[in-house]
Scaffold this active site. Sequence first.
Site, PDB file in Angstrom:
ATOM      1  N   SER A   1       0.836  -1.205   0.000  1.00 30.43           N
ATOM      2  CA  SER A   1       0.000   0.000   0.000  1.00 30.43           C
ATOM      3  C   SER A   1       0.871   1.255   0.000  1.00 30.43           C
ATOM      4  O   SER A   1       0.715   2.144   0.832  1.00 30.43           O
ATOM      5  CB  SER A   1      -0.976  -0.005   1.176  1.00 30.43           C
ATOM      6  OG  SER A   1      -1.866  -1.083   1.058  1.00 30.43           O
ATOM      7  N   HIS A   2       1.793   1.282  -0.951  1.00 28.50           N
ATOM      8  CA  HIS A   2       2.647   2.439  -1.172  1.00 28.50           C
ATOM      9  C   HIS A   2       3.247   2.349  -2.574  1.00 28.50           C
ATOM     10  O   HIS A   2       3.061   1.363  -3.273  1.00 28.50           O
ATOM     11  CB  HIS A   2       3.761   2.520  -0.115  1.00 28.50           C
ATOM     12  CG  HIS A   2       4.710   1.368  -0.132  1.00 28.50           C
ATOM     13  ND1 HIS A   2       4.525   0.255   0.669  1.00 28.50           N
ATOM     14  CD2 HIS A   2       5.829   1.127  -0.864  1.00 28.50           C
ATOM     15  CE1 HIS A   2       5.508  -0.601   0.437  1.00 28.50           C
ATOM     16  NE2 HIS A   2       6.308  -0.106  -0.495  1.00 28.50           N
ATOM     17  N   ALA A   3       3.966   3.389  -2.954  1.00 30.95           N
ATOM     18  CA  ALA A   3       4.704   3.415  -4.212  1.00 30.95           C
ATOM     19  C   ALA A   3       6.117   3.887  -3.908  1.00 30.95           C
ATOM     20  O   ALA A   3       6.401   4.399  -2.821  1.00 30.95           O
ATOM     21  CB  ALA A   3       4.039   4.362  -5.209  1.00 30.95           C
TER      22      ALA A   3
ATOM     23  N   ARG B   1       1.518  -0.346  -5.099  1.00 32.14           N
ATOM     24  CA  ARG B   1       1.413  -1.791  -4.968  1.00 32.14           C
ATOM     25  C   ARG B   1       0.778  -2.157  -3.648  1.00 32.14           C
ATOM     26  O   ARG B   1       1.026  -1.534  -2.617  1.00 32.14           O
ATOM     27  CB  ARG B   1       2.765  -2.474  -5.117  1.00 32.14           C
ATOM     28  CG  ARG B   1       3.704  -2.540  -3.942  1.00 32.14           C
ATOM     29  CD  ARG B   1       4.496  -1.282  -3.610  1.00 32.14           C
ATOM     30  NE  ARG B   1       5.006  -0.541  -4.734  1.00 32.14           N
ATOM     31  CZ  ARG B   1       6.140  -0.798  -5.355  1.00 32.14           C
ATOM     32  NH1 ARG B   1       6.924  -1.728  -4.913  1.00 32.14           N
ATOM     33  NH2 ARG B   1       6.516  -0.074  -6.368  1.00 32.14           N
TER      34      ARG B   1
END
Length: 141
Positions: free
Chosen positions: A51-53, A98
């Site tokens: 839950s980040h990029a 993602r």
Amino acid sequence: MPLNDCRIIELPKITDPRGNLTFVEGDNHVPFDIKRVYYLYDVPGGSDRGSHAHRNLHQFVIAMSGSFDIVLDDGDRQRRFHLNRSYYGLYICPMMWRTLDNFSSGGVCMVLASAAFDPADYIRDHDEFLRLARNPEAATV
């Protein structure tokens, strides 16, 4: 970078009755030099990770044991990948949101990364990611 740049890559598999062997070489099997390796394990059922990029980081993700899914989002489209073989990996280019989910019992996720850990490379807010994905020049650190 568009979502189409992210792809499953098959790794070499040496089959032997005593047990199989797979290896990974940076700048050969993956499109970057490997600077860091980390892995996720003991992920509780129903949990998700990621839950980040990343602004600049390239990654290659392998299901070392068990299985899990990775949902990639380039700001316009999403695509789900199911990883369940230790001789396949998913190349993730920079500026991809993602989320990893659907971990099987005993699932182990190994990540090969193009750089050492850098907190400034992370984008942890999805709205900020969407803004930066629409203005790529603003995303570089």
